[in-house]
Design an enzyme around this catalytic site. Structure first.
Site, mmCIF file in Angstrom:
data_model
loop_
_atom_site.group_PDB
_atom_site.id
_atom_site.type_symbol
_atom_site.label_atom_id
_atom_site.label_comp_id
_atom_site.label_asym_id
_atom_site.label_seq_id
_atom_site.Cartn_x
_atom_site.Cartn_y
_atom_site.Cartn_z
ATOM 1 N N LYS A 59 0.926 -1.087 -0.117
ATOM 2 C CA LYS A 59 -0.039 -0.033 0.172
ATOM 3 C C LYS A 59 1.150 0.824 0.438
ATOM 4 O O LYS A 59 1.295 1.279 0.948
ATOM 5 C CB LYS A 59 -0.895 -0.023 1.399
ATOM 6 C CG LYS A 59 -2.246 1.050 1.148
ATOM 7 C CD LYS A 59 -2.942 0.749 2.218
ATOM 8 C CE LYS A 59 -4.358 1.474 2.627
ATOM 9 N NZ LYS A 59 -4.877 0.732 3.571
HETATM 10 C C1 E4P Z 1 -8.609 1.428 3.338
HETATM 11 O O1 E4P Z 1 -7.903 1.533 2.432
HETATM 12 C C2 E4P Z 1 -8.297 3.164 4.527
HETATM 13 O O2 E4P Z 1 -7.528 3.027 5.161
HETATM 14 C C3 E4P Z 1 -9.140 3.182 5.131
HETATM 15 O O3 E4P Z 1 -10.550 2.931 4.736
HETATM 16 C C4 E4P Z 1 -9.447 4.483 6.423
HETATM 17 O O4 E4P Z 1 -11.393 4.348 6.677
HETATM 18 P P1 E4P Z 1 -10.896 5.906 7.480
HETATM 19 O O5 E4P Z 1 -11.425 6.675 6.875
HETATM 20 O O6 E4P Z 1 -12.618 4.967 8.828
HETATM 21 O O7 E4P Z 1 -10.020 5.284 8.681
#
Ligand code: E4P
Length: 219
Positions: free
Chosen positions: A87
């Site tokens: 990522k």
């Molecule tokens: C996923 O890859 C993201 O990091 C995540 O969905 C972020 O979610 P949030 O806005 O609830 O922290």
């Protein structure tokens, strides 16, 4: 549509996997911290534990923000297990890193995407997944779902292979709307997935069936 679970909690990942509908996991540094995971060895061991539960596609995020650092960390993460998707944040150095990993056959998930222009760059660099954050856009009075629609439209125009991974999902309607809009993947907390089960008519209907069955059986 694929379902990913957005957590680093092993019990939740196991529960979602046991339902038989889980296609992958996304994590981020905040989710790892929430589980109290810190230190290089512990972080890697935790990713391995996640990989041991699911069939494929575990997003593990780099911490570095410079190109060399992202390449070094990404290679280390990819070595943990074939299921790892590296990522990478949506920044200029990140785009270069995505391009590099694409040429090396290492899958990437471009994270922190908040505009269709950013999504276009991620696709051009060869990201396997692009993660637009719906909930965080809604939080600041932008329409997160509109962004999903724009990205799906743009990717369809040009046949990009990058999959639209709708992230920052807060509730079941986000998920259902993403399915209507043609997002390839949603990643969300377990409670959003189990929330799909709920309907009062299912509950009352089942109670009635069981009561009628018991009555007929003279119980
Ligand atoms: C996923 O890859 C993201 O990091 C995540 O969905 C972020 O979610 P949030 O806005 O609830 O922290």
């Amino acid at each position: 549509m694929k379902f990913f679970i957005d957590t680093a909690n092993l019990a939740e990942i196991r529960e979602a996997y046991d339902m038989g509908i889980l296609d992958g996991v996304t994590t981020n540094p905040s989710l790892m911290a929430k589980e109290g995971i810190s230190g290089d060895a512990n972080v890697k061991a935790h990713y391995k534990a996640i990989c041991n539960i699911v069939d494929d596609k575990v997003s593990a995020e780099v911490i570095a923000t410079d190109y060399e650092g992202m390449i070094r960390e990404g290679k280390e993460l990819a070595k943990i297990d074939d299921k790892i998707v590296v990522k990478i944040p949506m920044i200029k150095e990140g785009i270069k890193a995505i391009k590099y990993f694409h040429s090396e056959g290492i899958r990437t998930n471009c994270t922190l995407v908040f505009s269709s222009g950013q999504a276009l760059l991620a696709a051009k660099a060869g990201a396997s997944y692009v993660s637009p954050f719906i909930g965080r856009l809604d939080d600041i009075s932008y329409d997160g779902l509109e962004l999903i629609a724009q990205i799906v439209h743009i990717y369809n125009n040009y046949g990009y292979e990058t999959e639209v991974l709708a992230a920052s999902i807060r509730h079941t309607m986000h998920l259902i709307k993403c399915a209507e809009l043609g997002a390839d993947v949603v990643t969300c907390p377990l409670k959003v997935i189990t929330g799909l089960l709920k309907h009062p008519l299912t509950d009352s209907g089942l109670a009635q069936f069981l009561a009628d069955h018991a009555k007929a059986a003279g119980k």
